[in-house]
Design an enzyme around this catalytic site. Structure first.
Site, short mmCIF file in Angstrom:
data_model
loop_
_atom_site.label_atom_id
_atom_site.label_comp_id
_atom_site.label_asym_id
_atom_site.label_seq_id
_atom_site.Cartn_x
_atom_site.Cartn_y
_atom_site.Cartn_z
N ASN A 60 0.86 -1.12 0.01
CA ASN A 60 0.15 -0.06 0.01
C ASN A 60 1.02 1.36 -0.07
O ASN A 60 1.60 1.45 -1.03
CB ASN A 60 -1.11 -0.03 0.95
N ASP A 61 0.83 2.04 1.07
CA ASP A 61 1.31 3.45 0.90
C ASP A 61 2.91 3.66 0.61
O ASP A 61 3.72 2.81 1.07
CB ASP A 61 1.15 4.22 2.33
N PRO A 62 3.13 4.52 -0.33
CA PRO A 62 4.79 4.96 -0.49
C PRO A 62 4.95 5.69 1.02
O PRO A 62 4.35 6.57 1.13
CB PRO A 62 4.66 5.93 -1.76
#
Length: 574
Positions: A60-62
């Site tokens: 998911n998130d960078p």
């Protein structure tokens, strides 16, 4: 237990529980039985070729992209054990061009009291002396979200493989009284001003989105400011905040600490309520440590978005090697959790984009990094091609499932533009796109591209423009409509759309689409409006995918010039 048996026992738990119920507030759906179910084999059919994704499992998130000593570092949230959210670590990859990547061992993983129940998103800052440091959110045994830091174990290692979390100093920020400890996360890159470092942590107070401001002289001891950098009512939790300066003119990026009359500032927040990223352009009042959006920017879901499609939890960083600001964003799946478990992977990253301020100073512009063009292979062109009503002309000679397409359309006449109905909303482009679609005939439009199309158009993802006329100006709508993208049932197939703030004096509109098996990432009018769609065709796959230019409006449209390239795979990918 077999996958089929596990699927039949799927337990749907929405992770929206308050800390006093023994849970931390967040909104990833939890599937405990799948969290550590690693794929025996990975299904390749819809995997991307040139977008960033690991060989298998969930991302998911960078987290904290950065440039350090000639190397681009990319950290991201990753489940090393399964294709759903859980077991999250900070995966770490390195590159010299943000196209070819080498995967390293995880940089951060739960190991101490201050992050025992989670090592969540954060940011990187380069301190004086060229020393990188990471701030990130940990979840402690009491389910409180706290902010921690980590530093490289060995600065002489060009890849910065090992990171240390000093146990005696962490956490560096505790949620004090009055701060919602279950909604307090994602510290930003810090900036230096008047003898102090400053950084922001996202939160909410009741339904008010909060960007809490903290100051420190040494990056270890942080004090909460009396007032937030910014807040807004009725917007809910502000995840993954990002705060940075942009020049009033030109594409050059700026270090996060730059202030002055020659810049404006951007505040981006990821709204937990909608799962989209929104930003405002405004002024950083340095004497008050407050951010004030311009009167052309609106907080909340009526505001401007980086991307009007599947794009969330984004993060920018300043690239000093090329003086540009780079945007990363997470692109989640649009199929089902059962599909993800079966195929053995979930989530990709959008192509890194440069961002700069539009000359109007009302919004940002975005464009894929130039390095992507090194993957271009076979090229075909189409010039001065007339598109009459009902035409769909195939772009032949490339791999249509894995392509970069850049086209400029010319509109010979703007006389017969469809009137913009006063009952339509200028704030809900998606509703208008769903109402009109790519088949309902208008005056000028719909016209554009049919991506990932089957030969007989049983499946296709149209990316197209429609032009309307209000009493004052032309209104341009850009759509990426997934409703016809697949014959498969059970998929999320929205009609994503955004309005394009563009002057039609020259009667031209440009569109660039990056097509990569299960993603269509589009940039309208040179990057004024961007839309990313995830699609899962059953017929239009691999060599059976086709690409068309089309026009379903009553007025003729001309393809002034079209360049399309087959895209090669990077030499090294995660």
């Amino acid at each position: 237990m077999a996958v089929s048996e596990l699927l039949s026992l799927t337990l749907f738990i929405t992770f929206l529980c308050a800390v006093n119920n023994g849970r931390v507030e967040a909104t990833h759906e939890i599937y405990p039985q799948f969290q550590s179910l690693s794929a025996v084999s990975v299904h390749q059919l819809h995997r991307t070729a040139f977008h960033f994704q690991p060989p298998k499992n969930w991302i998911n998130d960078p987290n904290a992209p950065m440039y350090y000593n000639g190397i681009y570092h990319f950290f991201y949230q990753y489940n090393p054990k399964g294709a759903v959210w859980g077991n999250i670590v900070w995966a770490h990859s390195v590159s010299k061009d943000m196209i070819n990547w080498k995967a390293l061992e995880p940089a951060i993983y739960p190991s101490h009291r201050f992050d025992r129940k989670g090592a969540w998103s954060g940011s990187a800052t380069i301190l004086p002396g060229n020393k990188p440091i990471i701030l990130y959110t940990g979840v402690d045994p009491s389910d409180r979200q706290v902010q921690n830091y980590a530093v490289p174990a060995n600065l002489s290692d060009p890849y910065l493989r090992k990171w240390i979390k000093p146990a005696g100093l962490n956490p560096v920020v505790d949620p004090e009284a009055g701060v919602n400890a279950s909604a307090f996360r994602d510290p930003t890159t810090a900036w230096w001003l008047s003898g102090h470092w400053r950084m922001v942590v996202g939160s909410k107070r009741n339904h008010r989105g909060m960007a809490y401001l903290y100051r420190s002289r040494d990056f270890i001891h942080w004090i909460k400011a009396k007032h937030p950098l910014h807040s807004a009512p009725h917007t809910g939790m502000w995840e993954c905040p990002d705060f940075y300066p942009v020049l009033l003119s030109g594409k050059q990026g700026l270090d996060t600490s730059v202030v002055g009359k020659q810049v404006k500032h951007v505040l981006k927040v990821s709204l937990d309520v909608t799962r989209y990223d929104y930003y405002t352009v405004g002024t950083y009042l340095t004497n008050e440590d407050r951010y004030v959006p311009d009167n052309t920017s609106v907080d909340g879901w009526a505001g401007i978005r980086y991307d009007y499609g599947n794009f969330y939890a984004s993060k920018t960083f300043f690239d000093p090697a090329k003086n540009r600001r780079i945007l990363w964003g997470w692109v989640n799946e649009s199929d089902t959790t059962s599909d993800d478990v079966r195929k053995g992977w979930a989530g990709i990253q959008a192509i890194p984009r440069i961002v700069w301020l539009d000359p109007s100073q009302r919004q940002l512009m975005q464009w894929p990094i130039q390095e992507l063009e090194t993957l271009r292979g076979t090229n075909v062109k189409m010039n001065h091609q007339m598109l009459k009503t009902g035409d769909h002309i195939e772009v032949k000679g490339i791999s249509a499932a894995q392509a970069d397409v850049d086209v400029t359309f010319y509109i010979p006449s703007l006389d017969k533009v469809e009137a913009f109905n006063l009952g339509w909303s200028l704030t809900d482009a998606q509703l208008l796109c769903a109402k009109k679609g790519s088949k309902v005939q208008g005056g000028i439009g719909p016209f554009g591209l049919l991506a990932l199309a089957s030969e007989n158009l049983e499946e296709y993802t149209p990316v197209f423009f429609r032009i309307f006329k209000s009493s004052q100006k032309h209104i341009v709508l850009l759509c990426s409509d997934a409703r016809s993208s697949s014959l498969k049932d059970g998929l999320y197939k929205p009609s994503f759309a955004g309005f394009v703030d563009v002057d039609l004096t020259d009667k031209k509109l440009s569109l660039r689409s990056l097509i990569d098996h299960s993603i269509v990432e589009s940039f309208g009018a040179g990057g004024k409006t961007c839309i990313t769609s995830r699609v899962y065709p059953t017929l239009a796959v691999l060599e059976n995918a086709h690409l068309y230019a089309f026009n379903n409006g009553t007025e003729t449209i001309i393809v002034e010039n079209l360049n399309a390239w087959s895209m090669k795979k990077p030499l090294r990918m995660n």
